[in-house]
Design a protein around this motif. Structure first.
Motif, PDB file in Angstrom:
ATOM      1  N   ASP A 159       0.839  -1.208   0.000  1.00 24.79           N
ATOM      2  CA  ASP A 159       0.000   0.000   0.000  1.00 24.79           C
ATOM      3  C   ASP A 159       0.870   1.254   0.000  1.00 24.79           C
ATOM      4  O   ASP A 159       0.514   2.269  -0.604  1.00 24.79           O
ATOM      5  CB  ASP A 159      -0.915  -0.002   1.234  1.00 24.79           C
ATOM      6  N   LEU A 160       2.012   1.189   0.709  1.00 23.49           N
ATOM      7  CA  LEU A 160       2.931   2.320   0.733  1.00 23.49           C
ATOM      8  C   LEU A 160       3.452   2.622  -0.665  1.00 23.49           C
ATOM      9  O   LEU A 160       3.439   3.782  -1.104  1.00 23.49           O
ATOM     10  CB  LEU A 160       4.102   2.018   1.675  1.00 23.49           C
ATOM     11  N   GLU A 161       3.898   1.592  -1.371  1.00 22.70           N
ATOM     12  CA  GLU A 161       4.417   1.783  -2.734  1.00 22.70           C
ATOM     13  C   GLU A 161       3.330   2.327  -3.658  1.00 22.70           C
ATOM     14  O   GLU A 161       3.586   3.219  -4.473  1.00 22.70           O
ATOM     15  CB  GLU A 161       4.956   0.461  -3.271  1.00 22.70           C
ATOM     16  N   LYS A 162       2.122   1.790  -3.520  1.00 20.22           N
ATOM     17  CA  LYS A 162       1.021   2.258  -4.368  1.00 20.22           C
ATOM     18  C   LYS A 162       0.713   3.730  -4.109  1.00 20.22           C
ATOM     19  O   LYS A 162       0.465   4.499  -5.049  1.00 20.22           O
ATOM     20  CB  LYS A 162      -0.229   1.409  -4.122  1.00 20.22           C
ATOM     21  N   ALA A 163       0.749   4.110  -2.843  1.00 17.35           N
ATOM     22  CA  ALA A 163       0.457   5.503  -2.489  1.00 17.35           C
ATOM     23  C   ALA A 163       1.501   6.451  -3.076  1.00 17.35           C
ATOM     24  O   ALA A 163       1.174   7.523  -3.597  1.00 17.35           O
ATOM     25  CB  ALA A 163       0.388   5.649  -0.975  1.00 17.35           C
ATOM     26  N   VAL A 164       2.769   6.065  -2.983  1.00 17.53           N
ATOM     27  CA  VAL A 164       3.841   6.897  -3.527  1.00 17.53           C
ATOM     28  C   VAL A 164       3.759   6.935  -5.052  1.00 17.53           C
ATOM     29  O   VAL A 164       3.909   7.998  -5.667  1.00 17.53           O
ATOM     30  CB  VAL A 164       5.221   6.363  -3.069  1.00 17.53           C
ATOM     31  N   LEU A 165       3.500   5.779  -5.659  1.00 14.60           N
ATOM     32  CA  LEU A 165       3.456   5.698  -7.118  1.00 14.60           C
ATOM     33  C   LEU A 165       2.342   6.563  -7.699  1.00 14.60           C
ATOM     34  O   LEU A 165       2.490   7.151  -8.779  1.00 14.60           O
ATOM     35  CB  LEU A 165       3.281   4.245  -7.553  1.00 14.60           C
ATOM     36  N   GLU A 166       1.242   6.660  -6.993  1.00 15.48           N
ATOM     37  CA  GLU A 166       0.102   7.451  -7.475  1.00 15.48           C
ATOM     38  C   GLU A 166       0.433   8.925  -7.616  1.00 15.48           C
ATOM     39  O   GLU A 166      -0.229   9.652  -8.361  1.00 15.48           O
ATOM     40  CB  GLU A 166      -1.101   7.268  -6.543  1.00 15.48           C
ATOM     41  N   THR A 167       1.455   9.389  -6.934  1.00 12.63           N
ATOM     42  CA  THR A 167       1.838  10.805  -7.010  1.00 12.63           C
ATOM     43  C   THR A 167       2.776  11.099  -8.179  1.00 12.63           C
ATOM     44  O   THR A 167       3.069  12.263  -8.449  1.00 12.63           O
ATOM     45  CB  THR A 167       2.539  11.260  -5.711  1.00 12.63           C
ATOM     46  N   LEU A 168       3.261  10.058  -8.845  1.00 15.21           N
ATOM     47  CA  LEU A 168       4.278  10.225  -9.886  1.00 15.21           C
ATOM     48  C   LEU A 168       3.692  10.037 -11.276  1.00 15.21           C
ATOM     49  O   LEU A 168       2.713   9.305 -11.469  1.00 15.21           O
ATOM     50  CB  LEU A 168       5.418   9.229  -9.670  1.00 15.21           C
ATOM     51  N   SER A 169       4.308  10.686 -12.256  1.00 18.36           N
ATOM     52  CA  SER A 169       3.882  10.559 -13.643  1.00 18.36           C
ATOM     53  C   SER A 169       5.085  10.267 -14.525  1.00 18.36           C
ATOM     54  O   SER A 169       6.228  10.285 -14.079  1.00 18.36           O
ATOM     55  CB  SER A 169       3.189  11.843 -14.126  1.00 18.36           C
ATOM     56  N   PHE A 170       4.828  10.013 -15.809  1.00 18.11           N
ATOM     57  CA  PHE A 170       5.904   9.745 -16.764  1.00 18.11           C
ATOM     58  C   PHE A 170       6.540  11.035 -17.270  1.00 18.11           C
ATOM     59  O   PHE A 170       7.602  10.996 -17.880  1.00 18.11           O
ATOM     60  CB  PHE A 170       5.373   8.940 -17.959  1.00 18.11           C
ATOM     61  N   GLU A 171       5.897  12.160 -17.054  1.00 16.86           N
ATOM     62  CA  GLU A 171       6.348  13.409 -17.669  1.00 16.86           C
ATOM     63  C   GLU A 171       6.766  14.484 -16.672  1.00 16.86           C
ATOM     64  O   GLU A 171       7.706  15.238 -16.931  1.00 16.86           O
ATOM     65  CB  GLU A 171       5.247  13.970 -18.574  1.00 16.86           C
ATOM     66  N   ILE A 172       6.074  14.577 -15.557  1.00 17.19           N
ATOM     67  CA  ILE A 172       6.330  15.665 -14.608  1.00 17.19           C
ATOM     68  C   ILE A 172       7.176  15.147 -13.447  1.00 17.19           C
ATOM     69  O   ILE A 172       6.793  14.213 -12.744  1.00 17.19           O
ATOM     70  CB  ILE A 172       5.010  16.246 -14.067  1.00 17.19           C
ATOM     71  N   ARG A 173       8.340  15.767 -13.251  1.00 19.40           N
ATOM     72  CA  ARG A 173       9.224  15.375 -12.158  1.00 19.40           C
ATOM     73  C   ARG A 173       8.661  15.856 -10.825  1.00 19.40           C
ATOM     74  O   ARG A 173       8.131  16.955 -10.734  1.00 19.40           O
ATOM     75  CB  ARG A 173      10.623  15.954 -12.375  1.00 19.40           C
TER      76      ARG A 173
END
Length: 368
Positions: A309-323
């Motif tokens: 769940d921790l990894e999923k939560a962090v991943l949801e904040t990231l995109s392929f384009e915006i750092r």
């Protein structure tokens, strides 16, 4: 020594590829053309009076044998379009384009195969473009293809770096192979030579990088490869010139899509509208040539534990384009800094997230 006389003639101002080939054919060899009597030279119909004077002036200044020794000492090699002893070295696909370089100067090694793909794009690329170029370079090299690019900053650098992580790459320069342009790529060029790859140019050693050289350089990038992949290119981009050369030379053109809001991807979207194949991975390129993509062994075992769940939560904040920097991720997730840092580390180990040079994070692969 014949190839060094070819090179010496190519160094004379006013003698380009077409004139050089005609001149050599007229006199029977490059050596005979270089050594021709003044009277015979002025009877040659393939040079104007200015080029003839330039050749005579060059002959009085250049010792071909000494030049050959200097280049050999510096690790600079030569192959020519017409020299029989070097015909096996001259890149096969490049030989068949219109107006191929009569002489190629190179350091390192030349490809001994026609399995080459060019990966090009903007010098001012985004983190997304850099990540994609590095990924494509790695996947294509892993499949046994040489990855060709221009040695420039941005997409070119990423493509070369990705290729060297899994196989071979070839840098085509718009200056002499003894020079480093751009200067910040000195380490990259050294790595290319150290790992048994190559750096080539049609321009003699010592030739500086001039803007007029790069469109001509681009025809070599496309001509030496089976196809060209364009990663991030605005509407006015040298990468689009390479794509135009590719079409003229009968090569395949591929393009990587980006955000519809990004001006850096408008050139790619234009190519896709015009019929270029949309590319999301190296596999999309390889299937055009009947090659299967063998996925590299993952640092995480195939029976790796499901994403937490921790990894999923962090991943949801990231995109392929915006750092995103870690402070933004902490603020958006509401999680303690230590937990966010641990989640980012786990995602990096899975190969889903990368950290760039500014310590920001970007997705680079789909989970699973």
């Amino acid at each position: 020594m014949e190839k060094y006389y070819f090179a010496a003639l190519r160094m004379v101002p006013g003698i380009g590829n077409v004139r050089l080939v005609k001149l050599v054919n007229h006199f029977g060899s490059a050596r005979q053309a270089w050594m021709a009597e003044r009277g015979d030279l002025f009877l040659c119909p393939h040079l104007d009076s200015q080029a003839k004077e330039q050749l005579l002036a060059a002959r009085s200044k250049v010792d071909v044998h000494k030049l050959a020794a200097e280049w050999e000492k510096s690790g600079i090699k030569i192959c020519t379009f017409q020299d029989n002893e070097d015909l096996v070295e001259y890149p096969l696909l490049l030989k068949n384009i219109f107006n191929p370089p009569a002489v190629l100067f190179y350091r390192g090694e030349l490809p001994d195969t026609d399995r080459l793909i060019a990966v090009v794009g903007s010098r001012r690329c985004s983190s997304y473009g850099r990540t994609v170029a590095e990924k494509l370079g790695s996947e294509l090299a892993q499949a046994g293809f040489w990855v060709v690019s221009g040695g420039a900053r941005g997409i070119d650098t990423a493509a070369h770096s990705g290729a060297m992580s899994a196989g071979k790459t070839l840098a085509v320069l718009g200056c002499g192979v003894d020079l480093v342009y751009p200067p910040e790529n000195k380490k990259l060029f050294a790595q290319i030579l150290e790992c048994g790859c190559g750096i080539i140019s049609e321009y003699p050693p010592g030739t500086a990088a001039y803007p007029a050289h790069f469109p001509s350089r681009n025809r070599i990038i496309s001509g030496i490869a089976r196809g060209v992949v364009v990663v991030e290119a605005p509407q006015r981009s040298g990468a689009l010139i390479t794509a135009e050369w590719a079409l003229e030379q009968g090569r395949d053109v591929f393009a990587v899509p980006g955000s519809i809001f990004s001006s850096a991807s408008r050139g790619c979207h234009q190519l896709i509208k015009q019929g270029a194949k949309l590319v999301e991975s190296g596999e999309d390129v390889l299937e055009e040539y009947g090659f299967a993509f063998q996925k590299a062994a993952s640092p995480i075992k195939t029976n790796a534990e499901p994403m937490s769940d921790l990894e999923k939560a962090v991943l949801e904040t990231l995109s392929f384009e915006i750092r995103r920097n870690i402070e933004d991720i902490i603020a958006e997730t509401g999680l303690p800094p230590a937990q966010v840092a641990f989640g980012l580390l786990k995602l990096q180990l899975r190969g889903i997230v990368v950290e760039d040079e500014s310590q920001c994070y970007l997705r680079c692969s789909r989970e699973g």
